[in-house]
Design a protein around this motif. Structure first.
Motif, short mmCIF file in Angstrom:
data_model
loop_
_atom_site.label_atom_id
_atom_site.label_comp_id
_atom_site.label_asym_id
_atom_site.label_seq_id
_atom_site.Cartn_x
_atom_site.Cartn_y
_atom_site.Cartn_z
N GLU A 297 7.74 -7.40 3.96
CA GLU A 297 6.69 -7.60 4.97
C GLU A 297 5.29 -7.35 4.43
OE1 GLU A 297 6.30 -4.58 8.08
OE2 GLU A 297 7.96 -3.51 7.15
N GLY A 298 5.18 -6.67 3.31
CA GLY A 298 3.87 -6.37 2.75
C GLY A 298 3.87 -5.02 2.05
N ILE A 299 3.19 -4.95 0.91
CA ILE A 299 3.28 -3.76 0.07
C ILE A 299 2.75 -2.52 0.79
CG2 ILE A 299 2.45 -2.71 -2.07
CD1 ILE A 299 2.48 -5.54 -3.30
N MET A 300 1.61 -2.69 1.48
CA MET A 300 0.99 -1.54 2.14
C MET A 300 1.94 -0.94 3.19
SD MET A 300 -2.48 -0.75 1.70
CE MET A 300 -3.65 -2.00 2.19
N ALA A 301 2.45 -1.80 4.06
CA ALA A 301 3.33 -1.33 5.14
C ALA A 301 4.62 -0.73 4.55
CB ALA A 301 3.67 -2.48 6.08
N GLU A 302 5.14 -1.35 3.51
CA GLU A 302 6.38 -0.85 2.92
C GLU A 302 6.16 0.51 2.26
OE1 GLU A 302 8.09 -3.94 0.37
OE2 GLU A 302 7.57 -5.42 1.89
N HIS A 303 5.03 0.63 1.57
CA HIS A 303 4.69 1.90 0.91
C HIS A 303 4.62 3.03 1.95
CE1 HIS A 303 2.13 4.28 -2.06
NE2 HIS A 303 1.96 4.93 -0.92
N LEU A 304 3.87 2.79 3.02
CA LEU A 304 3.67 3.83 4.03
C LEU A 304 4.99 4.12 4.76
CD1 LEU A 304 0.19 2.62 5.32
CD2 LEU A 304 0.66 4.59 3.84
N TRP A 305 5.84 3.10 4.92
CA TRP A 305 7.15 3.29 5.55
C TRP A 305 7.99 4.30 4.75
CZ3 TRP A 305 9.32 1.98 10.10
CH2 TRP A 305 10.70 2.16 10.22
N LYS B 200 14.34 0.43 5.90
CA LYS B 200 13.90 -0.94 5.66
C LYS B 200 14.01 -1.23 4.17
CE LYS B 200 10.39 -1.60 9.27
NZ LYS B 200 8.96 -1.93 9.50
N PRO B 201 14.23 -2.50 3.81
CA PRO B 201 14.20 -2.85 2.39
C PRO B 201 12.77 -2.82 1.87
CG PRO B 201 14.49 -4.84 3.70
CD PRO B 201 14.48 -3.67 4.67
N ILE B 202 12.60 -2.33 0.65
CA ILE B 202 11.27 -2.16 0.05
C ILE B 202 11.26 -2.85 -1.31
CG2 ILE B 202 9.54 -0.47 -0.68
CD1 ILE B 202 10.22 -0.23 2.30
N SER C 298 3.40 1.29 -6.46
CA SER C 298 2.31 2.10 -5.90
C SER C 298 2.80 3.52 -5.55
CB SER C 298 1.68 1.41 -4.68
OG SER C 298 2.64 1.08 -3.70
N LEU C 299 4.06 3.64 -5.14
CA LEU C 299 4.62 4.97 -4.83
C LEU C 299 4.73 5.83 -6.09
CD1 LEU C 299 7.35 3.69 -2.37
CD2 LEU C 299 5.63 5.40 -1.75
N ARG C 300 5.24 5.24 -7.16
CA ARG C 300 5.42 6.05 -8.39
C ARG C 300 4.05 6.38 -9.00
NH1 ARG C 300 3.06 4.32 -13.21
NH2 ARG C 300 2.63 2.16 -12.82
N LEU C 301 3.08 5.48 -8.83
CA LEU C 301 1.73 5.77 -9.34
C LEU C 301 1.14 6.96 -8.60
CD1 LEU C 301 -0.66 4.84 -11.18
CD2 LEU C 301 -1.36 3.34 -9.30
N ALA D 53 -4.09 2.81 -3.86
CA ALA D 53 -3.06 3.77 -3.48
C ALA D 53 -3.03 3.89 -1.95
CB ALA D 53 -3.34 5.13 -4.10
N PRO D 54 -2.04 3.30 -1.31
CA PRO D 54 -2.05 3.27 0.16
C PRO D 54 -2.08 4.64 0.83
CG PRO D 54 -0.54 1.61 -0.67
CD PRO D 54 -0.97 2.43 -1.85
#
Lengths: 378, 123
Positions: free
Chosen positions: A44-52, A227-229, A236-239, A326-327
């Motif tokens: 659905e989008g990197i930002m939303a997935e990251h924050l999820w 959710k699938p990521i 971005s999460l590991r960074l 970095a979200p």
């Protein structure tokens, strides 16, 4: 418009598909070439997935990674000739982050080593797994058995709600703490799980037979908190977690001290001085290495990415090895290499982006605190 | 006011001798979350096909090319504060810059909305 990243052409080599390829496409995953495989960069989008993932639980397909197993007499001692970690002291059911080193102490790969009781399980990066296998086979005694388990996929479930979700399917999950592993059964399939991951969140990695992957992924994603990521958020999460990415932040030109991974050089191994490149690495750990991997907080909104040169005034002093927006921080961040005297948090440096100088400040990592669970029931 | 589209996924609204340029809704969808937009300075001389702007998503930086020759008269200052406008309204509030038209004949090679849709469907 042209994208300048994530093209990943592997000239002459056909891109492989993962066992879950059709599942990713059905979930709306946008597939890109990565490490020789078609992989989902986002749904659905990197930002939303990251924050999820930071709030709930995200399911990552990391089946491109190599799942190896080593067995035989004195296998721990043999493995210790190639890595700087205390493998002989690793108890059954425990795992350790380690580094495959060349004879000069340069980093050939970073990997996870698990004492599975009857063998050592090793998970290596997908992009260099064939090189790793060659290196291990060439340098380990012939009576050590090396198995590359291509019949199993690897999933990661990461985030604060991962334990609740996974325990509904595999109750053993709740009894593990960070860097513990166990075997289990799900729907009649022999699986293995560990409380580990590469997002900085609590979470698990689950190894299971290829034929069980779709049903397992469906069972997890049927839960409200999962959710699938895609790969984009994984990066971005590991960074934000300050975790280096092989091939970018770690290369054969860099040793563990320079990479600020001194924790991976175990105390006993330091005393024994008997791992590849020990003289260089121990020298760097004792006296400080000429350059060091650091975090960078970036002023303003312009992302500073891999390859950006770092300056102190007119002097070029280093380079950014990964970076981006970095979200969870809400700003651009980066990591890179700077001289020892610039590695102190608070030091001002400038990054060059398209001819402009962007002000950055050396920062302690992680950028977002790790949430590893080191005790159960706490 | 006619709207043209390029194969590089820019749109261009023409009003007399002035054009407004942005990236298409298809393009913003492909890029994903946009976190930074660098628009050209007022007065910058652009050449068709040359670099005009840069749009940065979470995952990558992408160049935006000038669809025609001309001189920049205004960059969209709102994008500095709110680059996500390109995601929410790519073909409206998320415009990138305005420019004079140096050579109106260059518009002839561009697509209209219908042709652009066919072009995207084939990708």
């Amino acid at each position: 418009m042209t994208d300048t990243e994530f093209t990943g052409d592997e000239a002459g080599v056909e891109t492989a598909t993962l066992p879950l390829d059709a599942w990713h496409r059905a979930k709306g995953g946008r597939m890109v070439e990565f490490a020789g495989y078609w992989m989902p960069i986002q749904y659905e989008g990197i930002m939303a997935e990251h924050l999820w993932v930071r709030e709930n639980a995200g399911l990552f397909d990391v089946s491109h990674m190599g799942q190896l197993a080593l067995s035989g007499d004195n296998v721990a001692e043999a493995l210790e000739t190639l890595v700087p970690g205390d493998i002989a002291g690793l108890k059954p059911g425990r795992m350790r982050y380690s580094l495959l080193l060349d004879e000069d102490g340069g980093i050939l790969d970073d990997l996870m080593i698990t004492n599975e009781g009857d063998q050592f399980g090793i998970v290596v990066n997908g992009a260099v797994k064939w090189e790793d296998i060659g290196h291990l086979r060439e340098n380990l005694p012939d009576d050590i058995t090396l198995n590359h388990n291509e019949d199993y996929g690897l999933l990661a479930l990461q985030g604060p709600k991962a334990v609740d979700a996974l325990a509904r399917l595999v109750p053993e999950a709740a009894s593990l703490v960070f860097m513990q592993a166990t075997r289990a059964t799900w729907a009649g399939h022999a699986i293995a799980l560990s409380r580990s991951g590469y997002t900085g969140e609590d979470g698990f990695e689950i190894s299971l037979p290829n034929e069980a992957l779709t049903a397992f992924a469906d069972a997890l994603c049927a839960m409200d908190e999962v959710k699938p990521i895609g790969l984009g958020a994984r990066d971005s999460l590991r960074l934000e977690a300050g975790l280096p990415l092989y091939g970018h932040d770690l290369t054969p030109a860099i040793d563990p001290a320079e990479a600020d991974l001194g924790f991976a050089v175990s105390k006993r191994r330091r005393e024994e001085e008997n791992f590849p490149g020990a003289a260089r690495i121990l020298g760097h750990l004792a006296d400080g290495s000429p350059r060091k991997r650091v975090g960078l907080l970036v002023d303003g909104k312009l992302p500073v990415r891999e390859g950006a040169k770092l300056f102190d005034g007119e002097d070029e002093i280093g380079v950014v090895t990964s970076g981006g927006f970095a979200p969870s921080v809400g700003a651009p961040i980066a990591m890179g290499y700077v001289p020892r005297d610039h590695a102190v948090p608070g030091t001002a440096v400038a990054a060059e982006v398209r001819g402009k100088r962007v002000h950055c400040t050396v920062a302690a990592m992680p950028f977002v605190p790790h949430q590893y669970v080191r005790k159960t029931g706490g | 006011m006619p709207r043209y589209f390029t194969e590089e996924h820019e749109w261009i609204d023409v009003d007399g001798d002035v054009a407004t340029v942005g990236i298409t809704d298809f393009a913003q969808g492909q890029l994903g979350d946009i976190v930074f937009v660098e628009v050209p300075d007022t007065g910058a001389e652009l050449t068709k096909g040359g670099d005009a702007a840069v749009v940065e998503s979470v995952k990558a930086a992408s160049d935006v090319y000038a669809p025609v020759d001309g001189t920049v008269t205004e960059g969209n200052g709102q994008l500095e504060e709110d680059p996500a406008l390109v995601n929410s309204d790519a073909e409206g509030e998320g415009w990138f810059f305005r420019m004079t038209l140096g050579d109106k004949s260059q518009l002839e090679g561009l697509m209209d909305a219908k042709a652009y849709k066919v072009f995207c469907d084939a990708l």
